[in-house]
Design an enzyme around this catalytic site. Structure first.
Site, PDB file in Angstrom:
ATOM      1  N   GLY A  95       0.785  -1.220   0.000  1.00 47.01           N
ATOM      2  CA  GLY A  95       0.000   0.000   0.000  1.00 47.01           C
ATOM      3  C   GLY A  95       0.819   1.272   0.000  1.00 47.01           C
ATOM      4  N   LEU A 109       5.500   2.314  -3.208  1.00 45.87           N
ATOM      5  CA  LEU A 109       4.664   1.228  -2.713  1.00 45.87           C
ATOM      6  C   LEU A 109       5.390   0.549  -1.561  1.00 45.87           C
ATOM      7  CD1 LEU A 109       2.255  -0.809  -3.019  1.00 45.87           C
ATOM      8  CD2 LEU A 109       3.736  -2.082  -4.594  1.00 45.87           C
ATOM      9  N   HIS A 110       4.735   0.469  -0.407  1.00 47.17           N
ATOM     10  CA  HIS A 110       5.287  -0.274   0.724  1.00 47.17           C
ATOM     11  C   HIS A 110       4.972  -1.752   0.506  1.00 47.17           C
ATOM     12  CE1 HIS A 110       6.438   3.072   3.363  1.00 47.17           C
ATOM     13  NE2 HIS A 110       5.466   3.715   2.713  1.00 47.17           N
ATOM     14  N   VAL A 111       5.990  -2.574   0.514  1.00 49.45           N
ATOM     15  CA  VAL A 111       5.888  -4.028   0.358  1.00 49.45           C
ATOM     16  C   VAL A 111       6.331  -4.618   1.687  1.00 49.45           C
ATOM     17  CG1 VAL A 111       6.729  -6.032  -0.922  1.00 49.45           C
ATOM     18  CG2 VAL A 111       6.393  -3.836  -2.109  1.00 49.45           C
TER      19      VAL A 111
END
Length: 149
Positions: A95, A109-111
């Protein structure tokens, strides 16, 4: 969109990420770079950024759907490579932070592969609050012709 790689844009740390991240880079494609977060909030915490400079999720539109798909797919691939099930929301987060709660004005994008390092850190990545939204929600909104947030 303006391509920021090689431009030495002093205002955007992600425009010069190759120099800043160095060995923290874990993957690179024609359009994206993925690297380890400098202050990880979970067991696995990567960032996926486009090489094209897009300030925030609020700047996305329907034309960015293919890029968003590519970012999400790279994130899922990297999670799978680290032993996470990218389709299991109890194991992962994918997200974006929503302005003004984003730290850098270059979309990222944070993974995240769980668990979080603390409950407080986990709260930063929970959908349903003003500051964070799951990537699939943003993708769905853009696909439906809506604003991203």
């Amino acid at each position: 969109m303006i391509c920021c790689f090689g431009s030495k844009n002093a205002e955007c740390v992600f425009c010069n990420i190759k120099e800043a991240a160095g060995s923290r880079i874990v993957s690179e494609t024609e359009n994206l770079i993925a690297f380890q977060d400098r202050s990880p909030s979970a067991q696995l915490h990567l960032l996926v950024i486009p090489k094209s400079h897009i300030r925030t999720v609020k700047d996305l539109d329907g034309g960015d759907v293919p890029l968003l798909h590519e970012m999400i797919n790279l994130g899922k691939t990297l999670l799978k490579e680290q032993g996470f099930n990218p389709d299991d929301d109890s194991q992962i987060r994918l997200g974006f932070h929503i302005p003004p709660f984003n730290s850098i004005n270059h979309i990222h994008l944070h993974v995240i592969g769980l668990p979080f390092k603390s409950k407080l850190r986990g709260l930063k990545y929970e959908s349903g609050y003003l500051w964070y939204m799951h990537a699939k929600t943003i993708l769905s909104r853009l696909t439906d012709g809506m604003s991203p947030v």
